[in-house]
Write a protein that holds these residues in place. Sequence first.
Motif, PDB file in Angstrom:
ATOM      1  N   PHE A 130       0.844  -1.183   0.000  1.00 11.74           N
ATOM      2  CA  PHE A 130       0.000   0.000   0.000  1.00 11.74           C
ATOM      3  C   PHE A 130       0.885   1.241   0.000  1.00 11.74           C
ATOM      4  CE2 PHE A 130      -2.475  -3.461   1.601  1.00 11.74           C
ATOM      5  CZ  PHE A 130      -3.691  -3.298   0.958  1.00 11.74           C
ATOM      6  N   TRP A 169      -8.332   0.997  -4.283  1.00 11.88           N
ATOM      7  CA  TRP A 169      -8.197   1.116  -2.824  1.00 11.88           C
ATOM      8  C   TRP A 169      -8.420   2.541  -2.346  1.00 11.88           C
ATOM      9  CZ3 TRP A 169      -7.984  -2.747   0.667  1.00 11.88           C
ATOM     10  CH2 TRP A 169      -7.778  -4.042   0.157  1.00 11.88           C
ATOM     11  N   GLY A 191      -3.181   0.393  -3.820  1.00  8.17           N
ATOM     12  CA  GLY A 191      -2.674  -0.882  -3.346  1.00  8.17           C
ATOM     13  C   GLY A 191      -2.032  -1.620  -4.511  1.00  8.17           C
TER      14      GLY A 191
END
Length: 223
Positions: A130, A169, A191
Amino acid sequence: MLSVSQAVRQRHSVRAFLPRPVGRADIEAILEIASRAPSGGNLQPWHVDVLAGNALEELRRRVRDRLSQGLDQTEFHVYPPELDETHAARRRAGGEALYAAIGVGREDKPARWSQFLRNYELFGAPVGLFFSIDRGFDRPQWAHLGMFIQTIMLLAEERGLGTCAQESWAAAHATVSEFLELPPDRILYCGLALGYPDREHPINRFRTEREPLSGFARFRGMG
């Protein structure tokens, strides 16, 4: 070992992974080498959180619970609100090719939504990366973050791994940022699913089209 050209041509967004784990040493090596990616003024504006095992499963659980109430309002536009027809057509074509690969028709909205939600399972990948960046940075630093991510993806190809960069994300940024304990002055960008591709899965067999060179490049003074 793959050449850079081979890695670029071979790389694609993997959306089905094997349960085979990825060693920490491999990930550390990829990130260490990727840190050589260029950045203006050598700012190196990237931050990355790597999750696997129980930590990743807990994040998936929290995101599932949150998504049952709907998506977050994204903090940036993943696509321009007024996307011109040329680029909108490319986006539609890629989406249609994806769903056709798994036999999901345009009218099957539940199946399409179910496939979309697979984003938040990282498509079964055993590792999730991430990426975040300081809110004070502007477009140049975001571009440099992108070069860092691309370098990671190519290094993963070199090791027989597959990746899928997922801006989706951004629509779960509140839950992810809280779980990762990102400071308030940091914004989640995307992500990245990382793992060994399931090469037999039909969703990994389709490829998006690319514009020919004449469609995006102009040459002057070169004969």
